[in-house]
Design a protein around this motif. Structure first.
Motif, PDB file in Angstrom:
ATOM      1  N   PRO A  13     -73.638  30.806  34.316  1.00  0.00           N
ATOM      2  CA  PRO A  13     -73.588  32.221  33.922  1.00  0.00           C
ATOM      3  C   PRO A  13     -72.451  32.549  32.961  1.00  0.00           C
ATOM      4  CG  PRO A  13     -73.722  31.991  36.316  1.00  0.00           C
ATOM      5  CD  PRO A  13     -73.554  30.615  35.752  1.00  0.00           C
ATOM      6  N   GLU A  14     -71.315  31.876  33.103  1.00  0.00           N
ATOM      7  CA  GLU A  14     -70.161  32.187  32.249  1.00  0.00           C
ATOM      8  C   GLU A  14     -70.364  31.754  30.801  1.00  0.00           C
ATOM      9  OE1 GLU A  14     -69.357  28.295  34.377  1.00  0.00           O
ATOM     10  OE2 GLU A  14     -70.031  30.272  34.999  1.00  0.00           O
ATOM     11  N   LEU A  15     -71.436  30.974  30.544  1.00  0.00           N
ATOM     12  CA  LEU A  15     -71.734  30.531  29.181  1.00  0.00           C
ATOM     13  C   LEU A  15     -72.954  31.244  28.589  1.00  0.00           C
ATOM     14  CD1 LEU A  15     -71.205  26.695  29.744  1.00  0.00           C
ATOM     15  CD2 LEU A  15     -69.572  28.343  28.804  1.00  0.00           C
ATOM     16  N   LYS A  16     -73.281  32.407  29.135  1.00  0.00           N
ATOM     17  CA  LYS A  16     -74.498  33.126  28.739  1.00  0.00           C
ATOM     18  C   LYS A  16     -74.600  33.343  27.229  1.00  0.00           C
ATOM     19  CE  LYS A  16     -77.364  37.009  29.975  1.00  0.00           C
ATOM     20  NZ  LYS A  16     -77.616  38.071  30.948  1.00  0.00           N
ATOM     21  N   ASP A  17     -73.506  33.550  26.564  1.00  0.00           N
ATOM     22  CA  ASP A  17     -73.526  33.805  25.118  1.00  0.00           C
ATOM     23  C   ASP A  17     -74.008  32.605  24.304  1.00  0.00           C
ATOM     24  OD1 ASP A  17     -72.589  36.349  25.601  1.00  0.00           O
ATOM     25  OD2 ASP A  17     -70.495  35.836  25.178  1.00  0.00           O
ATOM     26  N   ASN A  51     -84.152  33.004  31.699  1.00  0.00           N
ATOM     27  CA  ASN A  51     -84.260  34.398  32.136  1.00  0.00           C
ATOM     28  C   ASN A  51     -82.860  34.970  32.372  1.00  0.00           C
ATOM     29  OD1 ASN A  51     -83.391  33.556  34.696  1.00  0.00           O
ATOM     30  ND2 ASN A  51     -85.441  33.593  35.591  1.00  0.00           N
ATOM     31  N   GLU A  52     -82.771  36.198  32.848  1.00  0.00           N
ATOM     32  CA  GLU A  52     -81.472  36.863  33.006  1.00  0.00           C
ATOM     33  C   GLU A  52     -80.562  36.147  34.001  1.00  0.00           C
ATOM     34  OE1 GLU A  52     -84.481  38.418  35.766  1.00  0.00           O
ATOM     35  OE2 GLU A  52     -84.458  38.413  33.603  1.00  0.00           O
ATOM     36  N   ASN A  53     -81.149  35.314  34.877  1.00  0.00           N
ATOM     37  CA  ASN A  53     -80.358  34.537  35.836  1.00  0.00           C
ATOM     38  C   ASN A  53     -79.989  33.147  35.309  1.00  0.00           C
ATOM     39  OD1 ASN A  53     -80.496  36.587  37.813  1.00  0.00           O
ATOM     40  ND2 ASN A  53     -82.548  35.904  38.339  1.00  0.00           N
ATOM     41  N   GLY A  54     -80.409  32.837  34.091  1.00  0.00           N
ATOM     42  CA  GLY A  54     -80.087  31.546  33.501  1.00  0.00           C
ATOM     43  C   GLY A  54     -81.052  30.433  33.855  1.00  0.00           C
ATOM     44  N   MET A  55     -82.198  30.762  34.436  1.00  0.00           N
ATOM     45  CA  MET A  55     -83.160  29.751  34.840  1.00  0.00           C
ATOM     46  C   MET A  55     -84.224  29.573  33.772  1.00  0.00           C
ATOM     47  SD  MET A  55     -86.227  28.655  36.182  1.00  0.00           S
ATOM     48  CE  MET A  55     -87.182  30.036  36.708  1.00  0.00           C
ATOM     49  N   ALA A  56     -84.574  28.306  33.503  1.00  0.00           N
ATOM     50  CA  ALA A  56     -85.640  27.992  32.549  1.00  0.00           C
ATOM     51  C   ALA A  56     -86.391  26.762  33.040  1.00  0.00           C
ATOM     52  CB  ALA A  56     -85.061  27.732  31.157  1.00  0.00           C
ATOM     53  N   TRP A  57     -87.712  26.758  32.838  1.00  0.00           N
ATOM     54  CA  TRP A  57     -88.519  25.571  33.099  1.00  0.00           C
ATOM     55  C   TRP A  57     -88.469  24.710  31.846  1.00  0.00           C
ATOM     56  CZ3 TRP A  57     -89.356  25.295  37.970  1.00  0.00           C
ATOM     57  CH2 TRP A  57     -89.671  26.430  38.725  1.00  0.00           C
ATOM     58  N   ALA A  58     -88.532  23.394  32.037  1.00  0.00           N
ATOM     59  CA  ALA A  58     -88.421  22.504  30.883  1.00  0.00           C
ATOM     60  C   ALA A  58     -89.088  21.162  31.153  1.00  0.00           C
ATOM     61  CB  ALA A  58     -86.952  22.259  30.551  1.00  0.00           C
ATOM     62  N   THR A  85     -67.434  20.193  29.861  1.00  0.00           N
ATOM     63  CA  THR A  85     -67.933  21.477  30.345  1.00  0.00           C
ATOM     64  C   THR A  85     -69.293  21.328  31.011  1.00  0.00           C
ATOM     65  OG1 THR A  85     -66.773  22.607  28.554  1.00  0.00           O
ATOM     66  CG2 THR A  85     -68.501  23.843  29.676  1.00  0.00           C
ATOM     67  N   VAL A  86     -69.412  21.802  32.247  1.00  0.00           N
ATOM     68  CA  VAL A  86     -70.705  21.815  32.930  1.00  0.00           C
ATOM     69  C   VAL A  86     -71.483  23.015  32.386  1.00  0.00           C
ATOM     70  CG1 VAL A  86     -71.912  22.027  35.136  1.00  0.00           C
ATOM     71  CG2 VAL A  86     -69.769  20.739  35.004  1.00  0.00           C
ATOM     72  N   VAL A  87     -72.575  22.742  31.664  1.00  0.00           N
ATOM     73  CA  VAL A  87     -73.350  23.820  31.048  1.00  0.00           C
ATOM     74  C   VAL A  87     -74.546  24.231  31.892  1.00  0.00           C
ATOM     75  CG1 VAL A  87     -72.630  23.292  28.693  1.00  0.00           C
ATOM     76  CG2 VAL A  87     -74.667  22.199  29.622  1.00  0.00           C
ATOM     77  N   ALA A  88     -74.996  23.352  32.798  1.00  0.00           N
ATOM     78  CA  ALA A  88     -76.171  23.677  33.604  1.00  0.00           C
ATOM     79  C   ALA A  88     -76.306  22.684  34.745  1.00  0.00           C
ATOM     80  CB  ALA A  88     -77.424  23.647  32.731  1.00  0.00           C
ATOM     81  N   ARG A  89     -77.227  23.014  35.635  1.00  0.00           N
ATOM     82  CA  ARG A  89     -77.657  22.093  36.694  1.00  0.00           C
ATOM     83  C   ARG A  89     -79.158  21.943  36.547  1.00  0.00           C
ATOM     84  NH1 ARG A  89     -73.685  20.291  39.690  1.00  0.00           N
ATOM     85  NH2 ARG A  89     -71.849  21.576  39.867  1.00  0.00           N
TER      86      ARG A  89
END
Length: 119
Positions: A13-17, A51-58, A85-89
């Motif tokens: 979330p802290e990397l939303k930009d 989405n607004e929570n940072g979740m995406a299917w891929a 930097t951890v950008v995602a899980r």
């Protein structure tokens, strides 16, 4: 040919930009019983922007055929990093079936049934 896997990616979330909207290439830190394994270069093709929570299917794939992703149990998240930097899980939902290739041709087993007369 690279094996593609269906996965969920949850961006930090802290990397939303700087969340990607189409694809991501990052280092995957796969976990096994002995701890962190990797990093392994991974590419994710997002179906839609997060989405607004940072979740995406891929669809994800590993650039090295030696990446031990087939040993990972589904639903066990691992971290994706850019540098330190951890950008995602990432969580893999479907593992490939290595023992049987997927066939999309309906006529392979019985070619005569695939040809039908017009009604």
């Amino acid at each position: 040919m690279k094996q593609k896997l269906f996965a969920e990616i949850r961006f930090s979330p802290e990397l939303k930009d700087i969340w990607p909207t189409a694809f991501l290439t990052a280092e995957a830190h796969l976990n096994d019983n002995n701890g962190d394994v990797g990093p392994w270069s991974m590419r994710a093709e997002l179906w839609d922007p997060p989405n607004e929570n940072g979740m995406a299917w891929a669809w994800i794939s590993f650039l090295s055929p030696k990446a031990p992703f087939e040993a990972l149990p589904p639903l066990k998240p691992f971290k994706l990093t850019l540098g330190s930097t951890v950008v995602a899980r990432c969580t893999i939902f479907v593992q490939p079936q290595f023992e049987m290739l997927h066939q999309e041709n309906d006529f392979v087993n019985d070619p005569h049934n695939s040809i039908r007369k017009a009604a």
